[in-house]
Enzyme design. Structure first.
Site, PDB file in Angstrom:
ATOM      1  N   ASP A 147      28.560 -16.455  14.197  1.00 59.12           N
ATOM      2  CA  ASP A 147      29.606 -17.447  14.403  1.00 59.12           C
ATOM      3  C   ASP A 147      30.271 -17.643  13.040  1.00 59.12           C
ATOM      4  O   ASP A 147      29.714 -17.293  12.009  1.00 59.12           O
ATOM      5  CB  ASP A 147      28.972 -18.757  14.894  1.00 59.12           C
ATOM      6  N   ASN A 165      -8.715  12.191  -5.057  1.00 61.07           N
ATOM      7  CA  ASN A 165      -7.971  11.314  -4.144  1.00 61.07           C
ATOM      8  C   ASN A 165      -7.792   9.919  -4.740  1.00 61.07           C
ATOM      9  O   ASN A 165      -6.702   9.326  -4.673  1.00 61.07           O
ATOM     10  CB  ASN A 165      -8.717  11.229  -2.804  1.00 61.07           C
ATOM     11  N   ASP A 169      22.201 -20.640  14.667  1.00 56.03           N
ATOM     12  CA  ASP A 169      21.384 -21.800  14.317  1.00 56.03           C
ATOM     13  C   ASP A 169      21.412 -22.887  15.382  1.00 56.03           C
ATOM     14  O   ASP A 169      20.876 -23.969  15.178  1.00 56.03           O
ATOM     15  CB  ASP A 169      21.841 -22.388  12.982  1.00 56.03           C
ATOM     16  N   ASN A 182      -2.212  20.124  -1.760  1.00 52.49           N
ATOM     17  CA  ASN A 182      -3.442  20.417  -2.502  1.00 52.49           C
ATOM     18  C   ASN A 182      -4.648  20.568  -1.586  1.00 52.49           C
ATOM     19  O   ASN A 182      -5.442  21.507  -1.705  1.00 52.49           O
ATOM     20  CB  ASN A 182      -3.717  19.291  -3.513  1.00 52.49           C
ATOM     21  N   ASP A 206      21.502 -20.434  20.855  1.00 49.22           N
ATOM     22  CA  ASP A 206      21.442 -19.123  20.207  1.00 49.22           C
ATOM     23  C   ASP A 206      20.104 -18.416  20.409  1.00 49.22           C
ATOM     24  O   ASP A 206      19.953 -17.258  20.003  1.00 49.22           O
ATOM     25  CB  ASP A 206      21.694 -19.266  18.695  1.00 49.22           C
ATOM     26  N   ASP A 218      -4.225   8.111  -6.064  1.00 52.06           N
ATOM     27  CA  ASP A 218      -3.827   6.876  -5.379  1.00 52.06           C
ATOM     28  C   ASP A 218      -3.333   5.804  -6.353  1.00 52.06           C
ATOM     29  O   ASP A 218      -2.529   4.953  -5.977  1.00 52.06           O
ATOM     30  CB  ASP A 218      -5.006   6.297  -4.579  1.00 52.06           C
TER      31      ASP A 218
END
Length: 840
Positions: A328, A682, A589, A657, A593, A686
């Site tokens: 609006d 690993n 709002d 890998n 709505d 990470d």
């Protein structure tokens, strides 16, 4: 005491007060606390926040991790204490890192949600207080006004023209009128007119009600328990789930194959099993849930700094993908401060009587706060103490009228204001500037011409009418007929000073603005032109009504402004836009709505919105301004881009890998890496990836909407996985055929190449630009280079010896680093070609 009373609609309110031990002053604070402990929080499902123990355990619930724990325990039982302990420690460290990050993210989000908590007005110790809905208990007396969400199943104690939207519970399209009465016990849900139900909302009127049931004991709670209240899955969540399934399938096939071949080659069964499981850990992006949570929570915190509160974290991705925003104009595109321009009579001349009656109506209304009444009251002050209010019919969205009855000097007058067409519909006469009353038909054309003129000048126009009543009996809606039209109230709300620049910024971000307003098409066109929107195509609510759903889908993208739109048409427009392939945001709002907010991909409201709108929204703005929205869109896209980076990382070097290692294990007489070494690889790769949430983002990553594309991600994984594998096998060839490495040297050299290349490739694939032209975030740089340095040093330390690594010559280091440099160069070229061919 049991919660509530069965068939409470068949018991009088006074009897229910006695049964629930409540006086008309409501509960005391002390008693409410007791009842909260007894009945529990007023929720339909437990809060999302997990306790510390549950969150910690969840880090280790992956089937692969659980099997790895089992295999490690078996290894311990067989006397392999050192290796088993190392594997166990690595898995624990990895899990604790995920727990630490997710715990912080969870706490941050909870604090943000508290900012936009919905509250209910309840009597406590005789005083009206705003109480969080979760703390409402059976026996509470709540005050309900238009826009409020009903916080529990209640019986009405007092009621004034109350209409309730029960569509979500009963399916009834139109608001239902509520009255004080006693009904038979067998009355069906939709006919219980003396009760209001949790989750429904007040459309108009005001009431005082006694709460009987809360939480899962409510009618809505029983329904939600059956439905389990699962939120619809966003496109991003769906993509992540499909991606997880895909990786899971690849991992399972590879693990079973590798284990089977290793057993066939007469290698130790337990070592082969642990090797296969460690490979699975390396292949599986087990940090993905934590990375997503961290990224979304970090995004939510940054958005909060820019006055955007995210209620549902998953909606951040949709926010970034949004390419259409519907809104609006009031308060979003305009200043949001309504001003009264004038109060002319039917002849178009300013008239004090018109303003007086408008002022009386605005001053005595008690339904709900609205900017129009505030504008009338603040235009100028008038002493109306001689006018005593006797009754009121609150505004509602069906009548679009507000009536007040007053008495002065023995005269009873009903004053009504509202939408001009609705006011004219209840009038049979009109008062001229001379004070004479004429037939409304004789001035109908004159009124219409004035209205058109006001609208062409951008003024919103209301009507004001009155009717002399015989006495001070309560007024009813039926009395709104045969009235006398008195004049107009013209209002204006100027565009925001920077709105042209804001709309242009939206365009640059690839987001098109569509205005959906209840104002007539002339006002909408005038305001739109002032905001710099040219060559507009406007469609009215009447045309939308006459257009079928299939036709609306074909036409909806052509229009920029939807004027004279009824509340129930907003949802149709949103759905039509979505069905044409748009990701649609809706900013609203108001009481009417809620359905449109639910229908949109991203429901956006403001902190000052009606409860029902705020509850339906995914995102709440602390300031009603498109400029704030733009910052939120940028942050949403940043969050999405950083999440996608981790997916790319997990599917490039790591995947390549592990795939290479699985392949080479079939052709050499020993395991290329021991299980503990795979898990260490690993864990170390990470570390940099856990800092992704704080990484910098290139401008082109947020300049237009992006959507989750699983096909393109698969192409990325295959392309960059193959590039990684090529250089992995170059490393294998170097170690085996040129350097004639033994087992320890091979594993050390392969560990170095694997970790360092995976760390460097993070810097390559994090950006579409050449890596030296895009500066990574500070924490990503620190984590990446820390891991590289630690990897280079590790073989020369006692810890390296525990993991089975051996020192290598400087020449071997140089050759491995040369291969890594060639890999980075090849990855850069591949990246350039890939993004030219694949849109992602």
């Amino acid at each position: 005491m049991e919660q509530g009373i069965e068939f409470f609609w068949s018991v009088s309110a006074s009897d229910l007060l006695k049964k629930l031990n409540v006086t008309d002053r409501g509960l005391s604070n002390e008693e409410s606390k007791k009842r909260l402990n007894e009945y529990g929080a007023n929720r339909l499902k437990p809060p999302n926040k997990s306790d510390v123990f549950t969150l910690l355990i969840s880090q280790f619930k992956s089937p692969i991790i659980l099997i790895l724990f089992f295999a490690t325990a078996l290894s311990l039982a067989l006397g392999n204490f050192v290796d088993a302990s190392i594997i166990l420690v690595i898995v624990l460290i990895s899990g604790l890192l995920g727990f630490w990050q997710e715990r912080g993210a969870s706490d941050a989000v909870e604090k943000l949600l508290a900012i936009v908590q919905i509250k209910a007005a309840a009597l406590r110790d005789g005083a009206e207080k705003e109480i969080p809905v979760e703390e409402i208990v059976p026996g509470d007396i709540v005050i309900l006004n238009a826009g409020d969400i009903v916080p529990g199943d209640c019986i009405l104690i007092e009621s004034k023209d109350v209409f309730v939207d029960e569509a979500m519970l009963t399916g009834e399209t139109f608001p239902v009128e509520k009255i004080i009465t006693v009904l038979p016990a067998n009355t069906t849900l939709g006919m219980r007119t003396n009760s209001v139900w949790m989750g429904t909302h007040i459309v108009s009127g005001s009431a005082k009600a006694l709460v009987i049931h809360t939480g899962k004991e409510t009618e809505f709670g029983k329904v939600s328990e059956r439905l389990k209240l699962k939120s619809p899955e966003t496109e991003f969540e769906h993509g992540i789930r499909k991606f997880g399934y895909f990786l899971g399938e690849v991992t399972l096939i590879l693990v079973v194959l590798i284990f089977g071949v290793n057993v066939y080659l007469h290698r130790p069964v337990l070592d082969s099993f642990l090797f296969s499981l460690a490979l699975a850990v390396g292949l599986t992006p087990q940090l993905l849930p934590a990375i997503i949570s961290i990224n979304l929570a970090h995004g939510a915190k940054n958005m909060a700094k820019k006055k955007v509160i995210v209620k549902r974290l998953a909606s951040i991705e949709n926010f970034g993908s949004m390419n259409v925003i519907c809104s609006d104009k009031t308060g979003t595109l305009t200043e949001g401060i309504v001003n009264v321009e004038s109060t002319p009579d039917v002849n178009g001349a300013p008239n004090d009587k018109v303003f007086l009656y408008a002022y009386i109506n605005a001053s005595y209304e008690t339904g709900f706060t609205n900017p129009i009444d505030e504008a009338i009251r603040s235009k100028r002050k008038i002493d109306i103490s001689d006018y005593r209010k006797t009754d009121e019919i609150p505004y509602d969205f069906l009548r679009k009228l507000l009536s007040i009855s007053v008495i002065k000097d023995g005269m009873h007058i009903m004053i009504t204001k509202g939408a001009l067409s609705n006011i004219l519909g209840v009038c049979s006469s009109a008062e001229t500037k001379e004070g004479t009353v004429v037939d409304i038909k004789s001035v109908q054309e004159q009124i219409q011409n004035l209205f058109t003129g006001f609208s062409n000048n951008g003024f919103r126009t209301l009507g004001i009418a009155y009717k002399n009543m015989p006495d001070d009996s309560p007024i009813k809606k039926e009395d709104e007929s045969g009235m006398t039209f008195l004049g107009f109230i013209t209002l204006f709300d100027p565009p925001k000073p920077n709105i042209k620049e804001t709309i242009e910024q939206l365009k640059l971000l690839g987001v098109s603005l569509k205005i959906i307003t209840g104002d007539n098409h002339l006002v909408a066109a005038n305001i739109s032109q002032k905001m710099g929107l040219s060559n507009l195509k406007i469609i009215t609510g009447t045309d939308v009504h006459l257009t079928s759903d299939s036709a609306l889908i074909r036409l909806v993208n052509e229009f920029d402004v939807f004027a004279e739109i009824e509340p129930n048409q907003k949802e149709r427009i949103i759905i039509a836009l979505r069905k044409t392939g748009n990701v649609v945001g809706y900013m609203g709002d108001g009481i009417n709505d809620a359905s449109a907010l639910h229908a949109a991909d991203v429901g956006i409201s403001v902190d000052t919105a009606a409860d029902v709108a705020k509850d339906a929204a995914d995102i709440v703005l602390l300031e009603k301004d498109l400029g704030v929205l733009i910052e939120g869109v940028r942050e949403g896209r940043t969050t999405f881009a950083n999440t996608l980076k981790y997916v790319f990382m997990a599917t490039s070097a790591n995947f390549g890998n592990m795939f290479s290692m699985a392949g080479v294990s079939l052709f050499i007489p020993f395991l290329p890496l021991l299980p503990k070494q795979i898990l260490l690889t690993n864990l170390m790769t990470d570390f940099p990836e856990m800092t992704i949430a704080t990484d910098n983002i290139d401008k082109e990553m947020v300049d237009h909407p992006r959507r989750w594309d699983i096909k393109s991600i698969r192409k990325f994984m295959i392309t960059f996985g193959l590039v990684s594998s090529v250089f992995d096998y170059l490393t294998f060839g170097l170690l085996l055929f040129i350097l004639n490495a033994d087992e320890g040297q091979f594993r050390t050299g392969w560990f170095l190449e694997s970790v360092i290349s995976a760390s460097f490739i993070v810097l390559v694939i994090r950006s579409r630009k050449p890596f030296f032209k895009s500066r990574p975030g500070k924490f990503l740089q620190i984590a990446t280079f820390s891991v590289i340095i630690a990897t280079l040093i590790l073989p020369y330390t006692p810890l390296g010896n525990i993991f089975g690594f051996v020192p290598l010559s400087i020449g071997t280091y140089i050759l491995i680093l040369l291969i890594i440099a060639l890999y980075i160069f090849a990855a850069e070229i591949t990246k350039s070609i890939f993004y030219k061919k694949v849109k992602l």
